[in-house]
Design a protein around this motif. Structure first.
Motif, PDB file in Angstrom:
ATOM      1  N   GLN A   4       0.828  -1.200   0.000  1.00 34.36           N
ATOM      2  CA  GLN A   4       0.000   0.000   0.000  1.00 34.36           C
ATOM      3  C   GLN A   4       0.861   1.248   0.000  1.00 34.36           C
ATOM      4  O   GLN A   4       0.603   2.188  -0.737  1.00 34.36           O
ATOM      5  CB  GLN A   4      -0.905  -0.003   1.226  1.00 34.36           C
ATOM      6  CG  GLN A   4      -2.024  -1.022   1.174  1.00 34.36           C
ATOM      7  CD  GLN A   4      -2.871  -0.970   2.428  1.00 34.36           C
ATOM      8  OE1 GLN A   4      -2.350  -0.924   3.532  1.00 34.36           O
ATOM      9  NE2 GLN A   4      -4.174  -0.975   2.259  1.00 34.36           N
ATOM     10  N   TYR A   8       1.111   4.410  -2.549  1.00 39.70           N
ATOM     11  CA  TYR A   8       0.993   5.808  -2.145  1.00 39.70           C
ATOM     12  C   TYR A   8       2.190   6.613  -2.636  1.00 39.70           C
ATOM     13  O   TYR A   8       2.062   7.750  -3.047  1.00 39.70           O
ATOM     14  CB  TYR A   8       0.903   5.929  -0.623  1.00 39.70           C
ATOM     15  CG  TYR A   8      -0.280   5.227  -0.007  1.00 39.70           C
ATOM     16  CD1 TYR A   8      -1.440   5.007  -0.725  1.00 39.70           C
ATOM     17  CD2 TYR A   8      -0.235   4.786   1.305  1.00 39.70           C
ATOM     18  CE1 TYR A   8      -2.522   4.359  -0.158  1.00 39.70           C
ATOM     19  CE2 TYR A   8      -1.318   4.136   1.880  1.00 39.70           C
ATOM     20  CZ  TYR A   8      -2.457   3.926   1.142  1.00 39.70           C
ATOM     21  OH  TYR A   8      -3.516   3.284   1.703  1.00 39.70           O
ATOM     22  N   GLN A  20      -5.402  12.131   6.623  1.00 44.10           N
ATOM     23  CA  GLN A  20      -6.827  11.895   6.822  1.00 44.10           C
ATOM     24  C   GLN A  20      -7.518  13.183   7.263  1.00 44.10           C
ATOM     25  O   GLN A  20      -6.944  14.000   7.973  1.00 44.10           O
ATOM     26  CB  GLN A  20      -7.039  10.809   7.880  1.00 44.10           C
ATOM     27  CG  GLN A  20      -6.608   9.425   7.444  1.00 44.10           C
ATOM     28  CD  GLN A  20      -6.869   8.380   8.512  1.00 44.10           C
ATOM     29  OE1 GLN A  20      -7.645   8.602   9.445  1.00 44.10           O
ATOM     30  NE2 GLN A  20      -6.230   7.230   8.372  1.00 44.10           N
ATOM     31  N   VAL A 129      -2.759   5.858   6.124  1.00 46.35           N
ATOM     32  CA  VAL A 129      -3.841   5.020   5.602  1.00 46.35           C
ATOM     33  C   VAL A 129      -4.925   5.892   4.984  1.00 46.35           C
ATOM     34  O   VAL A 129      -5.538   6.708   5.669  1.00 46.35           O
ATOM     35  CB  VAL A 129      -4.437   4.140   6.722  1.00 46.35           C
ATOM     36  CG1 VAL A 129      -5.576   3.285   6.168  1.00 46.35           C
ATOM     37  CG2 VAL A 129      -3.355   3.272   7.342  1.00 46.35           C
ATOM     38  N   ASP A 131      -8.291   5.546   2.480  1.00 47.32           N
ATOM     39  CA  ASP A 131      -9.243   4.729   1.732  1.00 47.32           C
ATOM     40  C   ASP A 131     -10.651   5.237   2.016  1.00 47.32           C
ATOM     41  O   ASP A 131     -10.830   6.287   2.648  1.00 47.32           O
ATOM     42  CB  ASP A 131      -9.099   3.242   2.095  1.00 47.32           C
ATOM     43  CG  ASP A 131      -9.163   2.985   3.597  1.00 47.32           C
ATOM     44  OD1 ASP A 131      -9.921   3.712   4.288  1.00 47.32           O
ATOM     45  OD2 ASP A 131      -8.479   2.074   4.079  1.00 47.32           O
ATOM     46  N   GLU A 132     -11.665   4.491   1.572  1.00 48.59           N
ATOM     47  CA  GLU A 132     -13.044   4.943   1.728  1.00 48.59           C
ATOM     48  C   GLU A 132     -13.459   5.018   3.198  1.00 48.59           C
ATOM     49  O   GLU A 132     -14.374   5.767   3.560  1.00 48.59           O
ATOM     50  CB  GLU A 132     -14.003   4.023   0.960  1.00 48.59           C
ATOM     51  CG  GLU A 132     -14.082   2.588   1.449  1.00 48.59           C
ATOM     52  CD  GLU A 132     -12.978   1.702   0.867  1.00 48.59           C
ATOM     53  OE1 GLU A 132     -13.041   0.467   1.089  1.00 48.59           O
ATOM     54  OE2 GLU A 132     -12.084   2.236   0.181  1.00 48.59           O
ATOM     55  N   ASN A 133     -12.793   4.263   4.039  1.00 46.93           N
ATOM     56  CA  ASN A 133     -13.084   4.317   5.471  1.00 46.93           C
ATOM     57  C   ASN A 133     -12.292   5.394   6.193  1.00 46.93           C
ATOM     58  O   ASN A 133     -12.585   5.706   7.360  1.00 46.93           O
ATOM     59  CB  ASN A 133     -12.792   2.955   6.120  1.00 46.93           C
ATOM     60  CG  ASN A 133     -13.667   1.849   5.571  1.00 46.93           C
ATOM     61  OD1 ASN A 133     -14.870   2.038   5.401  1.00 46.93           O
ATOM     62  ND2 ASN A 133     -13.079   0.703   5.287  1.00 46.93           N
ATOM     63  N   ASN A 134     -11.315   5.923   5.518  1.00 47.90           N
ATOM     64  CA  ASN A 134     -10.462   6.969   6.094  1.00 47.90           C
ATOM     65  C   ASN A 134     -10.287   8.082   5.072  1.00 47.90           C
ATOM     66  O   ASN A 134      -9.243   8.197   4.428  1.00 47.90           O
ATOM     67  CB  ASN A 134      -9.092   6.393   6.487  1.00 47.90           C
ATOM     68  CG  ASN A 134      -9.194   5.299   7.527  1.00 47.90           C
ATOM     69  OD1 ASN A 134      -9.370   5.562   8.705  1.00 47.90           O
ATOM     70  ND2 ASN A 134      -9.088   4.044   7.080  1.00 47.90           N
TER      71      ASN A 134
END
Length: 202
Positions: A4, A8, A20, A129, A131-134
């Motif tokens: 990952q 990035y 974030q 991190v 992503d769609e959750n963060n």
């Protein structure tokens, strides 16, 4: 995580700040120089996949060049920012609903001409991190680090977070709540107009 971070690195090179969105609520009480220090450290954290054991080094020279200030002044500003950040903490609710207090850094060392910081796991998560959750926001370092106003970086981050929208408005009360502004900002003309103008032009 390594794969990952490799992704990035290709997508967001070292001259980009990526973090974030929830970090904005966590660092609003910081001084301008603390925020600058965090922004400079963010790409290093991301690209080396830092852990709590890794030291993130920021030199006074790099700090001065990025923020468009004199090197002599940068030494003092960097030292003060690192020492103040060491005493900072933020809070969140865990999955059981308990309030958790977290320090920003667990170790801060000021050497001759640079500072070394070790960030806590919670902070590293917000800097690594995405992503769609963060949900996250990204922008180039040179566009933000030279801003001078007390709330300029906060307002810039807000503007960049909403730039994909065709239009975006916030009431004065929403801005005050988002940035945790004091009562002295109840009147719109008490906001740093030059800061918001610079941010929204980017």
């Amino acid at each position: 995580m390594t794969n990952q971070v490799g992704l990035y690195e290709k997508k967001y090179p070292a001259n980009w700040v990526v973090m974030q969105n929830r970090i904005l609520q966590a660092f609003y009480e910081m001084t301008l120089d603390e925020k600058r220090l965090l922004l400079l450290a963010s790409s290093v954290v991301r690209l080396i996949d830092a852990t709590e054991k890794d030291t993130i080094e920021i030199t006074a020279k790099a700090f001065a060049e990025a923020c468009n200030i004199q090197v002599d002044s940068a030494y003092t500003q960097l030292k003060d920012a690192s020492e103040t950040m060491m005493r900072r903490f933020f809070s969140y609710r865990n999955e059981r609903g308990s309030r958790v207090n977290v320090q920003w850094v667990i170790r801060s060392i000021y050497e001759d001409g640079y500072v070394s910081l070790c960030f806590t796991d919670e902070v590293l998560l917000m800097l690594k991190v995405f992503d769609e959750n963060n949900p996250f926001t990204k922008y180039k370092k040179e566009d933000v680090l030279k801003l001078k106003g007390e709330y300029s970086i906060d307002i810039y981050h807000l503007a960049k977070k909403h730039e994909a929208m065709s239009s975006w408005t916030m009431s004065l009360e929403e801005i005050r709540e988002e940035l945790a502004l004091s009562k002295s900002y109840e009147r719109i003309n008490n906001l740093k107009v030059e800061s918001s103008t610079q941010a929204l032009k980017k």
